[in-house]
Design an enzyme around this catalytic site. Structure first.
Site, PDB file in Angstrom:
ATOM      1  N   GLY A  21      53.263 -11.690 -26.241  1.00  0.00           N
ATOM      2  CA  GLY A  21      54.036 -12.744 -25.597  1.00  0.00           C
ATOM      3  C   GLY A  21      53.336 -13.146 -24.309  1.00  0.00           C
ATOM      4  N   MET A  23      52.895 -13.942 -20.035  1.00  0.00           N
ATOM      5  CA  MET A  23      53.126 -13.130 -18.836  1.00  0.00           C
ATOM      6  C   MET A  23      54.618 -13.124 -18.503  1.00  0.00           C
ATOM      7  SD  MET A  23      49.911 -13.949 -16.393  1.00  0.00           S
ATOM      8  CE  MET A  23      50.476 -12.794 -15.164  1.00  0.00           C
ATOM      9  N   PHE A  24      55.092 -12.040 -17.962  1.00  0.00           N
ATOM     10  CA  PHE A  24      56.491 -11.825 -17.538  1.00  0.00           C
ATOM     11  C   PHE A  24      57.463 -11.695 -18.713  1.00  0.00           C
ATOM     12  CE2 PHE A  24      54.491 -14.827 -14.491  1.00  0.00           C
ATOM     13  CZ  PHE A  24      54.326 -13.961 -13.424  1.00  0.00           C
ATOM     14  N   SER A  25      56.966 -11.550 -19.940  1.00  0.00           N
ATOM     15  CA  SER A  25      57.881 -11.485 -21.078  1.00  0.00           C
ATOM     16  C   SER A  25      58.408 -10.072 -21.316  1.00  0.00           C
ATOM     17  CB  SER A  25      57.201 -12.023 -22.340  1.00  0.00           C
ATOM     18  OG  SER A  25      56.074 -11.248 -22.678  1.00  0.00           O
ATOM     19  N   GLY A  26      57.915  -9.102 -20.544  1.00  0.00           N
ATOM     20  CA  GLY A  26      58.442  -7.741 -20.698  1.00  0.00           C
ATOM     21  C   GLY A  26      57.617  -6.866 -21.623  1.00  0.00           C
ATOM     22  N   LYS A  27      56.327  -7.215 -21.813  1.00  0.00           N
ATOM     23  CA  LYS A  27      55.472  -6.407 -22.696  1.00  0.00           C
ATOM     24  C   LYS A  27      55.288  -5.004 -22.115  1.00  0.00           C
ATOM     25  CE  LYS A  27      52.002  -9.281 -22.423  1.00  0.00           C
ATOM     26  NZ  LYS A  27      52.641 -10.241 -21.505  1.00  0.00           N
ATOM     27  N   THR A  28      54.969  -4.928 -20.839  1.00  0.00           N
ATOM     28  CA  THR A  28      54.722  -3.614 -20.234  1.00  0.00           C
ATOM     29  C   THR A  28      56.011  -2.800 -20.190  1.00  0.00           C
ATOM     30  OG1 THR A  28      52.872  -4.492 -18.971  1.00  0.00           O
ATOM     31  CG2 THR A  28      53.827  -2.437 -18.188  1.00  0.00           C
ATOM     32  N   GLU A  98      47.434  -4.453 -21.796  1.00  0.00           N
ATOM     33  CA  GLU A  98      46.459  -5.521 -21.531  1.00  0.00           C
ATOM     34  C   GLU A  98      45.293  -5.465 -22.529  1.00  0.00           C
ATOM     35  OE1 GLU A  98      47.221  -7.816 -19.491  1.00  0.00           O
ATOM     36  OE2 GLU A  98      48.601  -6.930 -18.037  1.00  0.00           O
ATOM     37  N   CYS A 154      61.518 -19.494 -18.883  1.00  0.00           N
ATOM     38  CA  CYS A 154      60.776 -20.642 -18.358  1.00  0.00           C
ATOM     39  C   CYS A 154      61.227 -20.928 -16.929  1.00  0.00           C
ATOM     40  CB  CYS A 154      61.012 -21.852 -19.249  1.00  0.00           C
ATOM     41  SG  CYS A 154      60.271 -23.361 -18.597  1.00  0.00           S
TER      42      CYS A 154
END
Ligand code: ADP
Ligand code: MG
Length: 203
Positions: A21, A23-28, A98, A154
């Site tokens: 997804g 940036m800032f989508s909560g992947k980490t 990443e 968004c």
């Protein structure tokens, strides 16, 4: 011939999971959540990140909501296997954040680890700031048993955001940054921003 002979179970049963997804989508966050659950199950977990992601000045993996976990920073994909081989106890779970920053070799590395029985969890941007598939991500998404696509919010419309828009900086393909350099946008605001910047650059 029995069903077992036709389809013998994989002797070890590793898998690849991709979390992707903008940036800032909560992947980490999601990656760290899966790691915590594996640790509760008393599994040995190893967290890896590319050396070039130097946002936090340490080898920690840090989410945008400030959760952190110490990691091994490596330069090349082959270093992941080298590190795993050097450990006394082979990890049951190998986690890479990443992952888009590694070259295509990372696809073979992930497949080899999964073939050897390891649960491989990787997180990475599906698209770069120009909306193009990022590095090894298309292949990783194809090879993975499990794919999770996340969305950010968004910053213009409050709707689900699928794009990472660069608000500051040059046009290098890779530019490490956070909220000061990127915003998450849904499709229409992203397209409008890209067209506007294109005309501005031409003027
Ligand atoms: P990623 O690894 O995908 O960049 P993180 O897991 O580091 O994302 O961060 C997700 C967190 O970022 C959210 O829980 C939220 O606290 C924060 N955040 C900041 N800006 C946004 C945004 N535009 N949309 C969603 N979350 C955001
Ligand atoms: Mg992240």
């Amino acid at each position: 011939m029995t069903a077992y002979e036709r389809h013998p179970p994989h002797p070890v049963g590793g898998t690849i999971e991709v979390i992707t997804g903008p940036m800032f989508s909560g992947k980490t966050e999601e990656l760290l959540r899966r790691m915590r659950r594996a640790a509760i199950a008393k599994q040995a977990v190893c967290l890896i990140k590319p050396l070039r992601d130097d946002r936090h000045g340490t080898t920690d993996v840090v989410s945008h909501d400030a959760r952190r976990q110490s990691a091994i920073a490596v330069e090349r994909a082959e270093d992941i296997e080298r590190h795993i081989d050097s450990l006394d106890r082979r990890p049951e779970v190998v986690v890479v954040d990443e992952v888009q920053f590694f070259d295509l070799e990372v696809v073979d590395v992930c497949n080899r680890m999964a073939d050897a029985g390891i649960r491989v969890i990787v997180a990475g941007l599906d698209l770069d700031y120009l909306g193009r598939p990022f590095g090894p991500m298309p292949l990783l998404l194809a090879h993975a048993e499990y794919v999770t696509k996340l969305h950010a919010i968004c910053s213009r419309t409050g709707r689900p955001a699928h794009f990472s828009h660069r608000v500051e900086g040059g046009d290098d393909h890779v530019q490490i940054g956070g909220a000061e350099s990127y915003e998450a946008l849904s499709r229409d605001p992203y397209n409008e921003a890209v067209v506007r910047e294109h005309h501005r650059d031409e003027a």
